[in-house]
Design an enzyme around this catalytic site. Structure first.
Site, short mmCIF file in Angstrom:
data_model
loop_
_atom_site.label_atom_id
_atom_site.label_comp_id
_atom_site.label_asym_id
_atom_site.label_seq_id
_atom_site.Cartn_x
_atom_site.Cartn_y
_atom_site.Cartn_z
N ILE A 168 -6.78 -8.90 5.63
CA ILE A 168 -5.91 -7.74 5.75
C ILE A 168 -6.56 -6.67 6.62
CG2 ILE A 168 -4.77 -5.87 4.47
CD1 ILE A 168 -4.41 -7.82 2.15
N PRO A 191 -22.78 -8.48 6.26
CA PRO A 191 -22.63 -8.24 7.69
C PRO A 191 -22.29 -9.52 8.45
CG PRO A 191 -24.95 -8.34 7.10
CD PRO A 191 -24.19 -8.41 5.81
N ARG A 248 -6.87 -1.24 -4.46
CA ARG A 248 -6.51 -1.06 -5.86
C ARG A 248 -6.85 0.36 -6.26
NH1 ARG A 248 -3.91 -5.00 -5.29
NH2 ARG A 248 -3.95 -6.95 -6.50
N HIS A 295 2.88 1.47 -4.66
CA HIS A 295 2.32 0.11 -4.60
C HIS A 295 3.32 -0.85 -3.95
CE1 HIS A 295 -0.70 -2.79 -6.70
NE2 HIS A 295 -0.40 -3.19 -5.48
#
Length: 332
Positions: A168, A191, A248, A295
């Protein structure tokens, strides 16, 4: 439909003149609406209703209902004695993972990585642009028939920090590219290097936060990320910066955020809150510089076709005995 209708879902083998019981799959989408499901499995539709479609003990592959409370999603699990796979239709698994401790060993948990990338990235960009350009104030002005013009910040030439750079997060950066941002910084648990540049470890957040005009949270909720955006994190953000949370609610310390936005030092755009749903009378509702959406990062028209493709592909893999995609945990 109650459990005594389970024979409805039994495959009939006309060659042998008998019924052949196959591995049972519970789906929150009617199976007849999903093209390409393997016919070597048996299907039942359950989307969180009070009655189970079959005896839960027969279920081998359980796809969790979407946008239902955790107590609904986990209700059949104790009775699923033959369960092999739990599949969510969310990228986050915090609503289902605690219930896995009571399952037999070897049950696989898969998430829906990729299903919500487009929708959530769209919303993240919407929240950024709406907050920077003052859209909430324009809407209030329209309601009051007031012409509220003025000078507003643009996304162009801003530095954006994406915290939780997975699928995402990458999709969010895809959508930032045309907006002429000065810099996009990326942070993940570990990383790595991408075609667009380095992904910094989360340990480097203290050095990166002061340079960001916009901080986008898209990290999963874990014990390590709960309260990540707390008082120290927020204090390192530059004056006037925008915090965007599409992860969240509990990733942000609400009390610490309220302190910053009520002082006017920071702004926030929140698709998720803690508590959630945000109760009537909560100070976040009317905090200055705060934009709240309820949401809605995932539930859009983009969800259903992607969810259907995910389920078809996973069930084909399962029926063939192949490794499942998006495996995030296995009970021990």
């Amino acid at each position: 439909m109650s459990a005594d209708h389970s024979d409805t879902f039994r495959h009939h083998d006309s060659t042998h003149g008998s019924s052949e019981v196959r591995e049972l799959v519970w789906l929150p989408i009617p199976p007849e609406e999903i093209d390409g499901l393997p016919d070597t499995l048996e299907y039942a539709h359950w989307d969180g209703g009070p009655d189970f479609p079959t005896d839960p003990a027969r279920c081998a592959f359980y796809c969790v209902p979407y946008m239902k409370p955790p107590q609904v999603c986990t209700r059949p699990l104790p009775a699923m004695a033959n369960l092999r796979v739990v599949q969510t239709l969310t990228a986050g698994i915090d609503h289902i993972k605690p219930a896995l401790a009571d399952l037999a060993p070897g049950v696989r948990l898969c998430n829906a990585r990729g299903v919500h990338d487009a929708s959530t990235a769209e919303l993240a960009l919407t929240l950024i642009l709406a907050s920077l350009r003052g859209i909430p104030d324009f809407v209030r002005g329209q309601d009051a028939e007031e012409w509220r013009s003025g000078f507003r910040p643009a996304l162009a030439d801003k530095s954006v920090l994406i915290v939780g750079y997975g699928a995402i997060g990458s999709a969010i950066e895809d959508r930032l590219v045309p907006f002429e941002c000065e810099r996009v910084m990326r942070v993940a648990r570990s990383p790595r290097t991408t075609e667009r540049g380095p992904v910094h470890p989360i340990a480097e957040l203290p050095q990166l936060l002061p340079d960001a005009d916009v901080v986008v949270l898209v990290t999963p909720l874990t014990e390590d990320t709960r309260g990540l955006a707390g008082a120290e994190f927020l204090s390192r953000m530059k004056d006037g910066a925008l915090l965007v949370n599409v992860a969240r609610g509990a990733v942000v310390d609400t009390k610490a955020l309220l302190s910053e936005v009520e002082s006017g030092r920071l702004r926030a755009a929140l698709d998720v809150t803690d508590p959630e749903p945000l109760p009537t009378g909560h100070p976040l509702w009317h905090a200055p510089g705060v934009l709240i959406s309820p949401h809605v990062g995932g539930p859009t028209s983009a969800f259903l076709p992607r969810a259907k493709r995910l389920l078809r592909d996973q069930l084909i893999r399962y029926a063939r005995g192949e490794s499942l995609a998006h495996l995030v945990a296995t009970t021990g």
